[in-house]
Design a protein around this motif. Structure first.
Motif, PDB file in Angstrom:
ATOM      1  N   GLY A  87     -17.472  -4.171   4.704  1.00  0.00           N
ATOM      2  CA  GLY A  87     -18.171  -3.288   3.783  1.00  0.00           C
ATOM      3  C   GLY A  87     -19.541  -2.937   4.314  1.00  0.00           C
ATOM      4  O   GLY A  87     -20.034  -3.529   5.279  1.00  0.00           O
ATOM      5  N   TRP A  91     -19.979   0.911   0.229  1.00  0.00           N
ATOM      6  CA  TRP A  91     -18.537   0.875   0.054  1.00  0.00           C
ATOM      7  C   TRP A  91     -17.908  -0.396   0.605  1.00  0.00           C
ATOM      8  O   TRP A  91     -18.444  -1.030   1.495  1.00  0.00           O
ATOM      9  CB  TRP A  91     -17.887   2.089   0.758  1.00  0.00           C
ATOM     10  CG  TRP A  91     -18.383   3.394   0.254  1.00  0.00           C
ATOM     11  CD1 TRP A  91     -19.216   4.258   0.905  1.00  0.00           C
ATOM     12  CD2 TRP A  91     -18.116   3.977  -1.021  1.00  0.00           C
ATOM     13  NE1 TRP A  91     -19.475   5.345   0.117  1.00  0.00           N
ATOM     14  CE2 TRP A  91     -18.814   5.204  -1.078  1.00  0.00           C
ATOM     15  CE3 TRP A  91     -17.355   3.583  -2.128  1.00  0.00           C
ATOM     16  CZ2 TRP A  91     -18.764   6.041  -2.182  1.00  0.00           C
ATOM     17  CZ3 TRP A  91     -17.312   4.416  -3.231  1.00  0.00           C
ATOM     18  CH2 TRP A  91     -17.994   5.623  -3.251  1.00  0.00           C
ATOM     19  N   ARG A  92     -16.753  -0.703   0.044  1.00  0.00           N
ATOM     20  CA  ARG A  92     -15.839  -1.682   0.596  1.00  0.00           C
ATOM     21  C   ARG A  92     -14.701  -0.931   1.279  1.00  0.00           C
ATOM     22  O   ARG A  92     -14.528   0.278   1.064  1.00  0.00           O
ATOM     23  CB  ARG A  92     -15.292  -2.585  -0.513  1.00  0.00           C
ATOM     24  CG  ARG A  92     -16.361  -3.401  -1.224  1.00  0.00           C
ATOM     25  CD  ARG A  92     -15.776  -4.193  -2.388  1.00  0.00           C
ATOM     26  NE  ARG A  92     -16.816  -5.041  -2.958  1.00  0.00           N
ATOM     27  CZ  ARG A  92     -17.124  -6.242  -2.503  1.00  0.00           C
ATOM     28  NH1 ARG A  92     -16.423  -6.744  -1.488  1.00  0.00           N
ATOM     29  NH2 ARG A  92     -18.082  -6.949  -3.044  1.00  0.00           N
ATOM     30  N   TYR A  93     -13.876  -1.667   2.058  1.00  0.00           N
ATOM     31  CA  TYR A  93     -12.818  -0.991   2.798  1.00  0.00           C
ATOM     32  C   TYR A  93     -11.517  -1.766   2.717  1.00  0.00           C
ATOM     33  O   TYR A  93     -11.497  -2.987   2.886  1.00  0.00           O
ATOM     34  CB  TYR A  93     -13.216  -0.799   4.264  1.00  0.00           C
ATOM     35  CG  TYR A  93     -14.387   0.143   4.425  1.00  0.00           C
ATOM     36  CD1 TYR A  93     -14.203   1.516   4.465  1.00  0.00           C
ATOM     37  CD2 TYR A  93     -15.684  -0.352   4.493  1.00  0.00           C
ATOM     38  CE1 TYR A  93     -15.281   2.384   4.586  1.00  0.00           C
ATOM     39  CE2 TYR A  93     -16.779   0.500   4.612  1.00  0.00           C
ATOM     40  CZ  TYR A  93     -16.560   1.873   4.665  1.00  0.00           C
ATOM     41  OH  TYR A  93     -17.635   2.714   4.769  1.00  0.00           O
ATOM     42  N   VAL A  95      -7.823  -1.928   4.663  1.00  0.00           N
ATOM     43  CA  VAL A  95      -7.413  -1.672   6.047  1.00  0.00           C
ATOM     44  C   VAL A  95      -5.903  -1.809   6.151  1.00  0.00           C
ATOM     45  O   VAL A  95      -5.297  -2.690   5.521  1.00  0.00           O
ATOM     46  CB  VAL A  95      -8.105  -2.663   7.008  1.00  0.00           C
ATOM     47  CG1 VAL A  95      -7.726  -2.363   8.452  1.00  0.00           C
ATOM     48  CG2 VAL A  95      -9.618  -2.618   6.839  1.00  0.00           C
ATOM     49  N   LYS A 101      -8.824   2.771   7.782  1.00  0.00           N
ATOM     50  CA  LYS A 101      -9.576   2.293   6.631  1.00  0.00           C
ATOM     51  C   LYS A 101      -9.607   3.317   5.502  1.00  0.00           C
ATOM     52  O   LYS A 101      -9.572   4.524   5.739  1.00  0.00           O
ATOM     53  CB  LYS A 101     -11.009   1.949   7.041  1.00  0.00           C
ATOM     54  CG  LYS A 101     -11.125   0.768   7.993  1.00  0.00           C
ATOM     55  CD  LYS A 101     -12.574   0.412   8.261  1.00  0.00           C
ATOM     56  CE  LYS A 101     -12.678  -0.812   9.158  1.00  0.00           C
ATOM     57  NZ  LYS A 101     -14.087  -1.210   9.371  1.00  0.00           N
ATOM     58  N   LYS A 103     -12.079   3.776   2.021  1.00  0.00           N
ATOM     59  CA  LYS A 103     -13.233   3.235   1.310  1.00  0.00           C
ATOM     60  C   LYS A 103     -12.973   3.185  -0.191  1.00  0.00           C
ATOM     61  O   LYS A 103     -12.278   4.039  -0.757  1.00  0.00           O
ATOM     62  CB  LYS A 103     -14.496   4.050   1.609  1.00  0.00           C
ATOM     63  CG  LYS A 103     -14.496   5.475   1.086  1.00  0.00           C
ATOM     64  CD  LYS A 103     -15.812   6.155   1.460  1.00  0.00           C
ATOM     65  CE  LYS A 103     -15.884   7.579   0.926  1.00  0.00           C
ATOM     66  NZ  LYS A 103     -17.154   8.252   1.310  1.00  0.00           N
ATOM     67  N   TYR A 162      -2.584  -0.270   2.594  1.00  0.00           N
ATOM     68  CA  TYR A 162      -3.945  -0.724   2.878  1.00  0.00           C
ATOM     69  C   TYR A 162      -4.285  -1.873   1.933  1.00  0.00           C
ATOM     70  O   TYR A 162      -3.980  -1.828   0.736  1.00  0.00           O
ATOM     71  CB  TYR A 162      -4.944   0.416   2.657  1.00  0.00           C
ATOM     72  CG  TYR A 162      -4.755   1.603   3.578  1.00  0.00           C
ATOM     73  CD1 TYR A 162      -5.614   1.816   4.651  1.00  0.00           C
ATOM     74  CD2 TYR A 162      -3.729   2.519   3.370  1.00  0.00           C
ATOM     75  CE1 TYR A 162      -5.455   2.911   5.492  1.00  0.00           C
ATOM     76  CE2 TYR A 162      -3.556   3.614   4.203  1.00  0.00           C
ATOM     77  CZ  TYR A 162      -4.426   3.803   5.264  1.00  0.00           C
ATOM     78  OH  TYR A 162      -4.261   4.896   6.085  1.00  0.00           O
ATOM     79  N   ASP A 164      -7.150  -5.384   1.038  1.00  0.00           N
ATOM     80  CA  ASP A 164      -8.411  -6.098   1.219  1.00  0.00           C
ATOM     81  C   ASP A 164      -8.311  -7.407   0.445  1.00  0.00           C
ATOM     82  O   ASP A 164      -7.715  -7.461  -0.644  1.00  0.00           O
ATOM     83  CB  ASP A 164      -9.587  -5.257   0.708  1.00  0.00           C
ATOM     84  CG  ASP A 164     -10.940  -5.843   1.098  1.00  0.00           C
ATOM     85  OD1 ASP A 164     -10.989  -6.650   2.043  1.00  0.00           O
ATOM     86  OD2 ASP A 164     -11.955  -5.479   0.459  1.00  0.00           O
TER      87      ASP A 164
END
Length: 330
Positions: A87, A91-93, A95, A101, A103, A162, A164
């Motif tokens: 991050g 923003w955080r991401y 993957v 990525k 956001k 994706y 996280d």
């Protein structure tokens, strides 16, 4: 003196019923499922919202003998690490397996205020009701609060799953009393941890637009070939393969030729994949079609080459045909 004794005794009993009835409170915090944005269609554009719930399962140790309900306010300050996707300031991401990525951000409110930036604690006030009947026993109670997830833009996202993984740390304490500090400025308290899973599946995405129709113009004789060109525009994400097929029109002879019609009279023509008009463009393996194309994550204009071959000239009039364009992708 008796006239003042009764109000004093009532005040004393009310204090016992509504004051702190526990010597200790322990809580565990668990996610109720994960924050799953589900199947996202990037063709719809715009932003995307989803919520998840944090359940607080607490126990309070009763040190007075009282039958009833004891209400205890608890303040839990949750801080989140940067997550497995990393991050930055805003923003955080999430993957995917190819390190692409997306956001996103997590918030303490539906209006996207109080973002849970990495390492920043956000206060969540809860009121737990403990029902107890005897001394020296642990009494359970539960509460919950929500975390709001937001993907700010979905247009052009590439297909994939994706994820996280975010570590959540809770510092909590009983927050009763007028002098309890506001927000997360209180000292001490207890800590607990849990893991939050964030996920989204971006579906394959393609759009098709007939950006240029084919108009052969005005002619008096068809004593020589007449060439013209049209186009379609394809927009597919970079991980999607696609094929474009052209139908045979309303008057066509499948796998041979197409016809523009004016009543019962016709003008034959055909469509091709190359400017030399050597590769016919149809909708099956016999004639061939545009296949094994790779999306580019942006719009691509694909030309369609057309030719009216030399033929007998029919009666004057306007001749037309409609061809179905099919985009197949996965």
């Amino acid at each position: 003196m008796k006239r003042f004794l009764l109000p004093l005794m009532c005040l004393f009993v009310l204090f016992l019923a509504s004051g702190s009835a526990s010597a200790d409170t322990n809580c565990a915090f668990n996610r109720s499922g994960g924050l799953d944005f589900g199947n996202l269609d990037p063709g719809l554009g715009g932003s995307f919202n989803e919520t998840m719930q944090i359940d607080a399962n607490c126990q309070s140790y009763v040190v007075i003998d009282f039958v009833g309900i004891f209400s205890q306010p608890i303040r839990a300050c949750m801080s989140l690490d940067a997550g497995s996707g990393g991050g930055d300031t805003n923003w955080r991401y999430m993957v995917d397996r190819n390190n692409k990525k997306i956001k996103y951000q997590l918030y303490g409110a539906a209006n996207h205020v109080n973002p849970y930036r990495a390492g920043t604690a956000v206060a969540n006030d809860m009121r737990l009701e403990f029902r107890f009947i005897s001394l020296f026993t642990w009494v359970p109670s539960t509460s919950n609060f929500k975390i709001y997830g937001w993907i700010p833009e979905t247009t052009g996202l590439e297909e994939g799953v994706y994820t996280d993984t975010v570590q959540a740390t809770f510092r909590y304490d009983e927050s009763g009393g007028w002098f309890f500090p506001s927000g997360c400025s209180f000292s001490g308290g207890k800590t607990a941890t849990t893991t939050l899973q964030v996920r989204v599946h971006v579906k394959s995405f393609c759009t098709l637009d007939v950006s240029q129709h084919i108009d052969f113009g005005n002619w008096q004789e068809l004593d020589q070939p007449r060439d013209q060109q049209g186009a379609v525009t394809v927009h597919c994400d970079a991980s999607t393969k696609y094929a474009v097929k052209l139908g045979w029109g309303g008057q066509g002879d499948v796998n041979k030729t197409r016809n523009m019609a004016n009543g019962n009279e016709k003008i034959s023509y055909n469509l091709y994949r190359d400017d030399k008009r050597s590769q016919p463009w149809g909708d099956n393996a016999t004639t061939g079609f545009l296949k094994d194309q790779q999306g580019e994550g942006k719009k691509k204009v694909i030309p369609i080459y057309a030719r009216v071959p030399k033929q007998a000239t029919p009666s004057p009039g306007t001749y037309a045909d409609n061809v179905v364009v099919t985009l197949e992708y996965n």
